[in-house]
Design a protein around this motif. Structure first.
Motif, PDB file in Angstrom:
ATOM      1  N   ASN A 180       0.844  -1.582   0.053  1.00 49.02           N
ATOM      2  CA  ASN A 180       0.125  -0.048  -0.559  1.00 49.02           C
ATOM      3  C   ASN A 180       1.268   1.394  -0.245  1.00 49.02           C
ATOM      4  O   ASN A 180       0.483   2.356  -0.355  1.00 49.02           O
ATOM      5  CB  ASN A 180      -1.092  -0.344   0.915  1.00 49.02           C
ATOM      6  CG  ASN A 180      -1.838  -0.943   1.367  1.00 49.02           C
ATOM      7  OD1 ASN A 180      -2.536  -1.392   0.189  1.00 49.02           O
ATOM      8  ND2 ASN A 180      -2.580  -1.705   2.067  1.00 49.02           N
ATOM      9  N   LEU A 181       1.478   1.298   0.532  1.00 48.22           N
ATOM     10  CA  LEU A 181       2.507   2.869   1.049  1.00 48.22           C
ATOM     11  C   LEU A 181       3.315   2.896  -0.421  1.00 48.22           C
ATOM     12  O   LEU A 181       3.549   3.881  -1.437  1.00 48.22           O
ATOM     13  CB  LEU A 181       4.047   1.883   1.460  1.00 48.22           C
ATOM     14  CG  LEU A 181       3.719   2.055   3.208  1.00 48.22           C
ATOM     15  CD1 LEU A 181       4.923   1.765   3.973  1.00 48.22           C
ATOM     16  CD2 LEU A 181       2.956   3.018   3.707  1.00 48.22           C
ATOM     17  N   PRO A 182       4.217   2.154  -1.297  1.00 44.55           N
ATOM     18  CA  PRO A 182       4.594   1.886  -2.753  1.00 44.55           C
ATOM     19  C   PRO A 182       3.151   2.722  -3.102  1.00 44.55           C
ATOM     20  O   PRO A 182       3.085   3.340  -4.459  1.00 44.55           O
ATOM     21  CB  PRO A 182       5.777   0.855  -3.046  1.00 44.55           C
ATOM     22  CG  PRO A 182       4.902   0.257  -2.461  1.00 44.55           C
ATOM     23  CD  PRO A 182       4.289   0.571  -1.476  1.00 44.55           C
ATOM     24  N   ILE A 183       2.532   2.272  -3.737  1.00 43.35           N
ATOM     25  CA  ILE A 183       1.412   2.678  -4.381  1.00 43.35           C
ATOM     26  C   ILE A 183       0.168   4.230  -3.953  1.00 43.35           C
ATOM     27  O   ILE A 183       0.405   4.835  -4.441  1.00 43.35           O
ATOM     28  CB  ILE A 183      -0.033   1.428  -4.428  1.00 43.35           C
ATOM     29  CG1 ILE A 183      -0.010  -0.343  -5.175  1.00 43.35           C
ATOM     30  CG2 ILE A 183      -1.365   1.766  -4.595  1.00 43.35           C
ATOM     31  CD1 ILE A 183      -0.484  -1.353  -4.316  1.00 43.35           C
ATOM     32  N   PHE A 184       0.695   3.896  -2.825  1.00 41.64           N
ATOM     33  CA  PHE A 184       0.215   5.426  -2.525  1.00 41.64           C
ATOM     34  C   PHE A 184       1.087   6.663  -2.815  1.00 41.64           C
ATOM     35  O   PHE A 184       0.858   7.544  -3.254  1.00 41.64           O
ATOM     36  CB  PHE A 184      -0.293   5.390  -0.817  1.00 41.64           C
ATOM     37  CG  PHE A 184      -0.620   6.667  -0.561  1.00 41.64           C
ATOM     38  CD1 PHE A 184      -1.435   7.342  -0.184  1.00 41.64           C
ATOM     39  CD2 PHE A 184       0.217   7.604   0.395  1.00 41.64           C
ATOM     40  CE1 PHE A 184      -2.411   8.306   0.178  1.00 41.64           C
ATOM     41  CE2 PHE A 184      -0.130   8.285   0.958  1.00 41.64           C
ATOM     42  CZ  PHE A 184      -1.592   9.088   0.740  1.00 41.64           C
ATOM     43  N   LEU A 185       2.338   6.365  -2.450  1.00 41.07           N
ATOM     44  CA  LEU A 185       3.897   7.103  -2.449  1.00 41.07           C
ATOM     45  C   LEU A 185       3.664   7.199  -3.466  1.00 41.07           C
ATOM     46  O   LEU A 185       4.430   8.303  -4.723  1.00 41.07           O
ATOM     47  CB  LEU A 185       4.794   7.276  -1.437  1.00 41.07           C
ATOM     48  CG  LEU A 185       4.457   7.569  -0.563  1.00 41.07           C
ATOM     49  CD1 LEU A 185       5.356   6.690   0.793  1.00 41.07           C
ATOM     50  CD2 LEU A 185       3.574   8.863   0.129  1.00 41.07           C
ATOM     51  N   PHE A 186       3.808   6.430  -4.411  1.00 37.88           N
ATOM     52  CA  PHE A 186       4.992   6.337  -6.066  1.00 37.88           C
ATOM     53  C   PHE A 186       3.260   6.062  -7.802  1.00 37.88           C
ATOM     54  O   PHE A 186       3.634   6.967  -8.106  1.00 37.88           O
ATOM     55  CB  PHE A 186       5.719   5.217  -6.063  1.00 37.88           C
ATOM     56  CG  PHE A 186       6.092   5.238  -7.138  1.00 37.88           C
ATOM     57  CD1 PHE A 186       7.402   5.988  -7.615  1.00 37.88           C
ATOM     58  CD2 PHE A 186       6.251   3.845  -8.340  1.00 37.88           C
ATOM     59  CE1 PHE A 186       8.283   5.649  -8.734  1.00 37.88           C
ATOM     60  CE2 PHE A 186       6.947   3.633  -9.313  1.00 37.88           C
ATOM     61  CZ  PHE A 186       8.234   4.595  -9.927  1.00 37.88           C
TER      62      PHE A 186
END
Length: 263
Positions: A180-186
């Motif tokens: 979820n982090l790379p999807i949200f931030l990248f």
């Protein structure tokens, strides 16, 4: 540098690719629907719904209908999503839950063959989704030919870059929920600010500068120029930017996945 010299990739990576193709052929009816229906929903909602309010858009000193402006960007989003999600969620499930990587390592395959095969398969998924979506957009008269024929080989190049980036994240996340982090931030910032739904010129100067660092921005510029039949000498630079991303992230994915899997 020693890690790079130790990389071993053989033609046996094609066995990994063929394995994923065989699995896809068993589930193609379900996998076929999203790239088939997604462009229809976007075109109806944004192209024919929002375009009534937006009207025409200025792009590269030309005026184009809004629906024609976003249609090539929809192809780019499909390339990014299919490649990135295949080497993040897809590869993680095969590696961690299904133990497919463990089974492959019991064969004469090198670990680098497995990772390279996964990345090439991610690029192939981008090509399949692009072909389906492009066929739909062509029916609406939103892709110009013969220039549009260049989009399919471009989708493999773009898919390879995004699949390599996705595999890098797979090499570092400890749990599947952390994707979820790379999807949200990248991924989400690229989706919104990569020149997909509005021209970059409407953003503040600092935001434009940030956007030009994103690979999706260059892919959108390339695909939009091809889709609208407006080829110019600046396009190879965008292609080189995508190739540079692959040149950095592909070996990085191999090295970091080796560190994760060989302890």
């Amino acid at each position: 540098m020693n890690a790079l010299r130790d990389l071993r990739i053989s033609r046996r990576f094609l066995h990994v690719w063929r394995r994923n193709v065989r699995v896809y052929r068993k589930t193609w009816r379900v996998s076929f629907l999203p790239p088939l229906l997604e462009p229809l929903l976007y075109i109806l909602a944004f192209g024919y719904g929002l375009s009534v309010l937006v009207g025409d858009v200025r792009w590269r000193e030309a005026t184009v209908p809004y629906v024609a402006f976003i249609a090539p960007a929809l192809l780019c989003i499909a390339m990014m999503y299919n490649a990135f999600f295949e080497t993040t969620y897809g590869s993680f499930v095969r590696m961690y839950y299904q133990k497919t990587f463990d089974a492959m390592l019991a064969t004469p395959l090198f670990l680098d063959d497995i990772i390279a095969g996964e990345i090439v398969w991610g690029a192939t998924k981008a090509v399949i989704a692009t072909a389906i979506m492009q066929a739909i957009l062509t029916l609406f008269g939103l892709i110009r030919y013969p220039e549009g024929l260049l989009i399919l080989p471009l989708s493999f190049i773009a898919g390879f870059a995004f699949a390599s980036i996705g595999m890098v994240f797979t090499a570092v996340v400890k749990h599947i929920d952390l994707f979820n982090l790379p999807i949200f931030l990248f991924v989400t910032p690229m989706f919104l600010f990569g020149g997909t739904f509005f021209p970059l010129e409407t953003l503040p100067a600092w935001a434009q500068a940030v956007a030009w660092f994103l690979p999706l921005t260059h892919l959108v510029e390339l695909t939009r120029a091809i889709g609208l039949g407006r080829l110019d000498p600046s396009l190879p630079w965008h292609l080189m930017y995508l190739a540079a991303f692959s040149a950095v992230f592909f070996p990085l994915a191999l090295v970091w996945m080796r560190r994760r899997l060989i302890k």
